[in-house]
Design a protein around this motif. Structure first.
Motif, PDB file in Angstrom:
ATOM      1  N   LEU A  81       0.926  -1.341  -0.052  1.00 57.46           N
ATOM      2  CA  LEU A  81      -0.103  -0.060  -0.069  1.00 57.46           C
ATOM      3  C   LEU A  81       0.910   1.184   0.024  1.00 57.46           C
ATOM      4  N   HIS A 108     -14.208  -1.359   6.394  1.00 56.84           N
ATOM      5  CA  HIS A 108     -14.153  -2.626   5.704  1.00 56.84           C
ATOM      6  C   HIS A 108     -13.515  -3.714   6.281  1.00 56.84           C
ATOM      7  N   THR A 135      -4.576   4.181  11.197  1.00 56.63           N
ATOM      8  CA  THR A 135      -5.374   3.167  10.790  1.00 56.63           C
ATOM      9  C   THR A 135      -6.509   2.907  11.892  1.00 56.63           C
ATOM     10  N   HIS A 257     -11.986  -1.863   9.698  1.00 60.68           N
ATOM     11  CA  HIS A 257     -10.991  -1.057   9.658  1.00 60.68           C
ATOM     12  C   HIS A 257     -11.198   0.116   8.539  1.00 60.68           C
ATOM     13  N   ARG A 268       3.640   7.477   1.942  1.00 63.04           N
ATOM     14  CA  ARG A 268       3.378   6.356   2.985  1.00 63.04           C
ATOM     15  C   ARG A 268       3.571   5.061   2.159  1.00 63.04           C
ATOM     16  N   ARG A 272       1.455  -5.395   3.903  1.00 60.96           N
ATOM     17  CA  ARG A 272       0.569  -6.386   4.379  1.00 60.96           C
ATOM     18  C   ARG A 272       0.595  -7.778   4.007  1.00 60.96           C
TER      19      ARG A 272
HETATM   20  C1  OGA Z   1      -5.306  -2.568   4.816  1.00 60.13           C
HETATM   21  C2  OGA Z   1      -5.647  -1.340   5.016  1.00 60.13           C
HETATM   22  C3  OGA Z   1      -5.449   0.952   5.752  1.00 60.13           C
HETATM   23  C4  OGA Z   1      -4.344   1.549   5.873  1.00 60.13           C
HETATM   24  O1  OGA Z   1      -4.067  -3.017   4.917  1.00 60.13           O
HETATM   25  O2  OGA Z   1      -5.910  -3.692   4.680  1.00 60.13           O
HETATM   26  O3  OGA Z   1      -7.002  -1.470   4.692  1.00 60.13           O
HETATM   27  O4  OGA Z   1      -4.304   2.553   7.095  1.00 60.13           O
HETATM   28  N1  OGA Z   1      -4.941  -0.355   5.347  1.00 60.13           N
HETATM   29  O5  OGA Z   1      -3.426   1.627   5.251  1.00 60.13           O
END
Ligand code: OGA
Ligand code: MN
Length: 295
Positions: A81, A108, A135, A257, A268, A272
């Motif tokens: 991400l 979600h 988060t 979350h 950023r 994950r």
């Molecule tokens: C995830 C997600 C939120 C974030 O990693 O599944 O929803 O704050 N992350 O990056």
């Protein structure tokens, strides 16, 4: 290992245990697993993080997902991400990477749109913005327990439809590609997930949830929206402000979350790993009757 609750009812920081301890030591895994079943969100601080170590830790909890088409990290066990583009610069705010982060800012639970849902997600902070980018977590277990008994009973006998295209469509038409839509048809799950270890029940809904079986579309959407609002009501959530070295894992069966926004010019980068739910995690009991199974 010390367990320090993060807020009343759910979430805990685990002290005196590392990701490597869990990967290498059965007793450490057993202690962390028990805390996971109990607290739903676990924080590990000051960890030495690399991909291999994160994956070895994650594998303890079950089989890792292979990242789907259309996500950064596709074909590997990692989801990246980020808003940092291939050229090392932060992408513009309308770039696909940035839009994907926006979709993560809807409440979600991960992978409810897949034919095998996820037990847990493990998220590590690699590059964090100076402000924002938190988060936030909500307990759908506590949310279920707060509902009136008649509604609890209705939901325990209800099924809902989940689709990746639905949650992406809320951000931008066409954000889910044809390839993603073709590989991720809608799936149907029970609306309540009972934890096989402690018997506690949790609402199972997400931004991906678009319809309730047997309800008029509008009424189903309203029920999903109302349940989401109740589950995430102000004062009931835990918002995590990331620090370098933080790793958080959460129970996708018992929480929702969302990511929080941050200044678009700041990078950023988060990594994950996601572990599929198995029969031991109660997934079989979530399946709908065969007539509702997706083709
Ligand atoms: C995830 C997600 C939120 C974030 O990693 O599944 O929803 O704050 N992350 O990056
Ligand atoms: Mn997520």
């Amino acid at each position: 290992m010390d367990i320090v609750p993060l807020r009343p009812g759910f979430g805990a920081e685990l002290r005196g245990v590392t990701l490597a301890d869990v990967a290498n030591d059965d007793a450490a895994y057993a202690a962390v697993r028990a805390a996971f079943e109990e607290y739903s969100v676990l924080l590990f601080r000051d960890q030495q993080i690399d991909g291999e170590g994160q994956l070895a830790f994650s594998r303890r909890f079950g089989p890792p997902e292979v990242t789907k088409v259309g996500s950064l990290g596709t074909g590997t066990n990692f989801v990246i991400l980020t808003t940092i583009g291939p050229d090392g610069k932060v992408v513009p705010e309308d770039h696909r990477y940035a839009m994907r982060n926006k979709a993560n800012q809807l409440w979600h639970t991960d992978s409810s749109f897949k034919t095998v849902p996820a037990l847990t997600s493990v998220l590590s902070a690699r590059t964090i913005p100076a402000s924002g980018g938190e988060t936030e977590f909500a307990s759908t277990r506590l949310a279920f327990e707060r509902l009136p008994p008649a509604l609890q009973q209705q939901l325990e006998n209800s099924f809902a439809w989940h689709s990746y295209a639905h949650s992406r469509g809320k951000i931008q038409q066409g954000l889910a590609t044809d390839e993603e839509m073709a590989t991720l048809p809608p799936v149907c799950w029970r609306m309540v997930w009972k934890n096989p270890v402690n018997g506690r029940k949790a609402l199972y809904i997400a931004s991906h949830t678009y319809a309730v079986e047997g309800m008029e579309p509008k009424a189903g959407e309203k029920l999903i929206a109302d349940l989401t609002a109740a589950a995430t009501a102000p004062g009931t959530t835990y918002e995590h402000k990331w620090r370098a070295g933080d790793v958080i894992m959460w129970d996708n069966r018992a929480t929702m979350h969302r990511g929080r926004p941050w200044p678009g010019n700041e990078p950023r980068y988060m990594v994950r790993t996601t572990i599929s739910a198995t029969a031991a995690d109660g997934v079989e009991s979530m399946r709908p009757p065969p007539r509702l199974a997706a083709e």
